[in-house]
Design a protein around this motif. Structure first.
Motif, PDB file in Angstrom:
ATOM      1  N   SER A 133      40.303  44.156  -1.411  1.00  0.00           N
ATOM      2  CA  SER A 133      41.333  43.612  -0.523  1.00  0.00           C
ATOM      3  C   SER A 133      41.284  44.232   0.865  1.00  0.00           C
ATOM      4  N   LEU A 134      41.872  43.496   1.816  1.00  0.00           N
ATOM      5  CA  LEU A 134      42.035  43.946   3.191  1.00  0.00           C
ATOM      6  C   LEU A 134      43.490  43.731   3.583  1.00  0.00           C
ATOM      7  N   TYR A 135      43.801  43.972   4.862  1.00  0.00           N
ATOM      8  CA  TYR A 135      45.198  43.914   5.286  1.00  0.00           C
ATOM      9  C   TYR A 135      45.825  42.536   5.078  1.00  0.00           C
ATOM     10  N   ASP A 136      45.208  41.504   5.647  1.00  0.00           N
ATOM     11  CA  ASP A 136      45.757  40.155   5.536  1.00  0.00           C
ATOM     12  C   ASP A 136      44.654  39.160   5.848  1.00  0.00           C
ATOM     13  N   GLY A 137      44.994  37.873   5.826  1.00  0.00           N
ATOM     14  CA  GLY A 137      43.982  36.848   6.033  1.00  0.00           C
ATOM     15  C   GLY A 137      43.364  36.871   7.410  1.00  0.00           C
ATOM     16  N   SER A 138      44.165  37.138   8.443  1.00  0.00           N
ATOM     17  CA  SER A 138      43.635  37.090   9.807  1.00  0.00           C
ATOM     18  C   SER A 138      42.650  38.223  10.064  1.00  0.00           C
ATOM     19  N   THR A 139      42.955  39.438   9.597  1.00  0.00           N
ATOM     20  CA  THR A 139      42.015  40.541   9.792  1.00  0.00           C
ATOM     21  C   THR A 139      40.779  40.365   8.921  1.00  0.00           C
ATOM     22  N   ALA A 140      40.949  39.759   7.746  1.00  0.00           N
ATOM     23  CA  ALA A 140      39.784  39.464   6.910  1.00  0.00           C
ATOM     24  C   ALA A 140      38.862  38.484   7.618  1.00  0.00           C
ATOM     25  N   CYS A 141      39.449  37.510   8.323  1.00  0.00           N
ATOM     26  CA  CYS A 141      38.657  36.539   9.081  1.00  0.00           C
ATOM     27  C   CYS A 141      37.829  37.244  10.149  1.00  0.00           C
ATOM     28  N   TRP A 142      38.456  38.162  10.884  1.00  0.00           N
ATOM     29  CA  TRP A 142      37.702  38.891  11.903  1.00  0.00           C
ATOM     30  C   TRP A 142      36.597  39.731  11.266  1.00  0.00           C
ATOM     31  N   GLU A 143      36.898  40.412  10.156  1.00  0.00           N
ATOM     32  CA  GLU A 143      35.878  41.237   9.509  1.00  0.00           C
ATOM     33  C   GLU A 143      34.682  40.389   9.081  1.00  0.00           C
ATOM     34  N   ALA A 144      34.933  39.149   8.681  1.00  0.00           N
ATOM     35  CA  ALA A 144      33.832  38.262   8.306  1.00  0.00           C
ATOM     36  C   ALA A 144      32.971  37.925   9.514  1.00  0.00           C
ATOM     37  N   ILE A 145      33.606  37.686  10.666  1.00  0.00           N
ATOM     38  CA  ILE A 145      32.855  37.403  11.895  1.00  0.00           C
ATOM     39  C   ILE A 145      32.002  38.598  12.278  1.00  0.00           C
ATOM     40  N   ALA A 146      32.584  39.790  12.211  1.00  0.00           N
ATOM     41  CA  ALA A 146      31.832  41.007  12.538  1.00  0.00           C
ATOM     42  C   ALA A 146      30.690  41.225  11.560  1.00  0.00           C
ATOM     43  N   MET A 147      30.916  40.918  10.289  1.00  0.00           N
ATOM     44  CA  MET A 147      29.866  41.066   9.275  1.00  0.00           C
ATOM     45  C   MET A 147      28.722  40.088   9.526  1.00  0.00           C
ATOM     46  N   ALA A 148      29.064  38.851   9.881  1.00  0.00           N
ATOM     47  CA  ALA A 148      28.024  37.865  10.174  1.00  0.00           C
ATOM     48  C   ALA A 148      27.164  38.309  11.348  1.00  0.00           C
ATOM     49  N   HIS A 149      27.776  38.926  12.336  1.00  0.00           N
ATOM     50  CA  HIS A 149      27.036  39.470  13.485  1.00  0.00           C
ATOM     51  C   HIS A 149      26.017  40.498  13.002  1.00  0.00           C
ATOM     52  N   ARG A 150      26.448  41.396  12.103  1.00  0.00           N
ATOM     53  CA  ARG A 150      25.530  42.417  11.592  1.00  0.00           C
ATOM     54  C   ARG A 150      24.394  41.797  10.793  1.00  0.00           C
ATOM     55  N   VAL A 151      24.698  40.769  10.010  1.00  0.00           N
ATOM     56  CA  VAL A 151      23.699  40.163   9.133  1.00  0.00           C
ATOM     57  C   VAL A 151      22.674  39.357   9.933  1.00  0.00           C
ATOM     58  N   THR A 152      23.148  38.537  10.875  1.00  0.00           N
ATOM     59  CA  THR A 152      22.258  37.621  11.596  1.00  0.00           C
ATOM     60  C   THR A 152      21.658  38.222  12.861  1.00  0.00           C
ATOM     61  N   LYS A 153      22.228  39.335  13.323  1.00  0.00           N
ATOM     62  CA  LYS A 153      21.818  39.951  14.598  1.00  0.00           C
ATOM     63  C   LYS A 153      22.098  39.015  15.773  1.00  0.00           C
ATOM     64  N   ARG A 154      23.013  38.081  15.591  1.00  0.00           N
ATOM     65  CA  ARG A 154      23.456  37.194  16.662  1.00  0.00           C
ATOM     66  C   ARG A 154      24.924  37.482  16.945  1.00  0.00           C
ATOM     67  N   LYS A 155      25.421  37.000  18.067  1.00  0.00           N
ATOM     68  CA  LYS A 155      26.778  37.382  18.446  1.00  0.00           C
ATOM     69  C   LYS A 155      27.717  36.210  18.723  1.00  0.00           C
ATOM     70  N   LYS A 156      27.246  34.964  18.592  1.00  0.00           N
ATOM     71  CA  LYS A 156      28.106  33.819  18.882  1.00  0.00           C
ATOM     72  C   LYS A 156      28.638  33.204  17.594  1.00  0.00           C
ATOM     73  N   SER A 157      29.951  33.105  17.507  1.00  0.00           N
ATOM     74  CA  SER A 157      30.591  32.454  16.369  1.00  0.00           C
ATOM     75  C   SER A 157      31.391  31.261  16.862  1.00  0.00           C
ATOM     76  N   ILE A 158      31.336  30.165  16.101  1.00  0.00           N
ATOM     77  CA  ILE A 158      32.068  28.942  16.444  1.00  0.00           C
ATOM     78  C   ILE A 158      33.268  28.832  15.519  1.00  0.00           C
ATOM     79  N   LEU A 159      34.452  28.719  16.105  1.00  0.00           N
ATOM     80  CA  LEU A 159      35.686  28.626  15.355  1.00  0.00           C
ATOM     81  C   LEU A 159      36.198  27.190  15.457  1.00  0.00           C
TER      82      LEU A 159
END
Length: 451
Positions: A133-159
């Protein structure tokens, strides 16, 4: 007696080491108009304990609670029935007083609860693994974006435009301190989810595509098509679920191709509580195990061969990862996770499906009743327990008028999107198992008077 461990000399030394002249400089990032220059006007300098209790009681009495009126609010926080046994069990002393397991192997009960919670979340979201678990849904969403950056080595996310604006705002706030680029699409007041728009925006620089399921207007996007388009460009699909009860009927996002699935777990076991504390859910593919934020508990055997539990992975900064931590989240929402897990255990798979069917049926009954009100049209072709209607006037005015009549009549889109006049007549309504036929009749009658 006040406890002031630091002397003026201590403070001066700390400020010099940090490199600022005074304590006020530590708040330089706060806008000047948001800082309080002196005592708050209108508050007495002091008051007795009894006087404060009476005053706070009067203020609390001005609230109209969810259980005191016909209630149709949702938009990421949902009123569901919580069995009395959930509250009874989470208040047991061994649970209520437990905190972060810094010496985790000692806290076998806490670890087992979190292990079972992870199993339930992974099955619910359709992912290989889930964290504790994490704090709430919104912070979990951000953590997923940051994780995707680490995995793909790219920095642009489309919301996508269907992502809850509070989730968008949280991500934008966090991205100010990283080099992530967030492309937030504008929402469109349409009955169809904005699948084509987000697919068209994906390119070779895209790290992740973030899609809410169902979205903020209650629509259900085609996750499989978006996942295929994202993965064809080497990007990840992040699915956001703000209403986990929906997954009792809808296909799990992980099964539809989502690489990371996050969400808000408040609907199961956790009350509305005037906005929190809530519960962040986070699941993903097993190959991303080392990039997942937070903690993972695992099952093993002890020296005598007995089943036991350990803190298998902790990627936060307070443990061995330190500056290489994937997240600075300092704890999981342990008590809320426990409530979620107990409620899920009481429901079971069949119970969750029945609950979801009841929710959908209530929403259908609400939609049918509203279509009989002159001037109202239902936007959605498909929905779970939440949908959008179009009113003949600004929905904010209508909701205020309904509240004056004792009906909490939904969330006006103009309140969520203050700078988009085209959405002002949109009203988001939710029905759950707690919505009675009398509630629906009261809303319809009040709307006919107001409109």
């Amino acid at each position: 007696m006040r406890y002031l461990p630091l002397t003026p000399a201590d403070r001066a030394t700390m400020l010099a080491r940090i490199g600022v002249d005074n304590i006020d400089a530590l708040f330089s990032d706060v806008p000047a108009d948001a800082l309080q220059a002196g005592p708050i006007a209108g508050l007495p300098a002091h008051a007795s304990e009894m006087a404060v209790e009476r005053h706070m009681g009067r203020l609390a009495g001005e609230n109209l609670s969810a259980g005191a009126a016909p209630f149709f609010l949702g938009a990421g926080a949902y009123k569901h029935h919580i069995p009395a046994s959930v509250d009874h069990l989470i208040q047991r002393g061994e649970f209520l007083t437990a905190y972060t397991p810094y010496q985790p192997e000692i806290a076998q009960g806490t670890l087992q609860v979190l292990f079972e919670f992870q199993t339930q979340v992974a099955r619910l979201l359709g992912t290989d693994i889930a964290n504790a678990s994490l704090y709430d849904g919104s912070t979990a969403c951000w953590e997923a974006i940051a994780m995707a950056h680490r995995v793909t080595k790219r920095k642009k996310s489309i919301l996508t435009g269907g992502l809850h604006p509070h989730y968008v705002a949280t991500a934008q706030t966090m991205a100010r301190f990283t080099d992530d680029v967030l492309v937030a699409q504008a929402p469109v007041l349409s009955g169809d989810a904005e699948d084509a728009a987000i697919i068209a925006a994906i390119d070779g620089e895209t790290s992740a595509v973030v899609v809410q399921y169902p979205d903020i207007l209650g629509r259900i996007p085609d996750l499989a098509a978006i996942a295929a388009a994202a993965q064809a460009h080497g990007a990840l699909l992040i699915a956001v679920v703000t209403e986990p009860v929906a997954l009792g009927l809808l296909e799990a996002p992980g099964a539809l191709g989502a690489d990371i699935v996050v969400g808000e777990g408040q609907s199961l076991g956790v009350g509305l509580q005037f906005g929190g504390p809530y519960l962040g859910l986070f699941g993903c593919r097993e190959k991303f195990l080392r990039q997942i934020p937070g903690r993972l508990c695992g099952e093993t055997v002890d020296a005598e061969g007995r089943r036991s539990f350990v803190l298998t992975l902790s990627t936060r900064e307070q443990h061995i990862r330190r500056e290489k931590a994937t997240s600075n989240i300092c704890t999981n929402s342990g008590l809320c996770a426990l409530a979620f897990s107990i409620h899920m255990s009481l429901l079971g798979g069949a119970g969750l499906e029945r609950l979801a069917r009841i929710n959908h049926g209530k929403a259908q009954a609400l939609a049918q009743a509203l279509m009989q009100v002159p001037g109202i049209s239902v936007l959605n072709d498909a929905y779970f327990n939440e949908f959008t209607v179009i009113l003949p006037k600004d929905a904010r005015e209508v909701v205020d008028a309904l509240a004056a009549k004792g009906v909490l009549g939904g969330v006006p889109l103009g309140r969520l999107y203050t700078n988009q006049p085209a959405l002002a007549n949109g009203l988001l309504l939710t029905a759950t198992e707690c919505t009675s036929d009398e509630d629906i009749a009261a809303l319809v009658a009040a709307l006919k008077e107001v409109l």
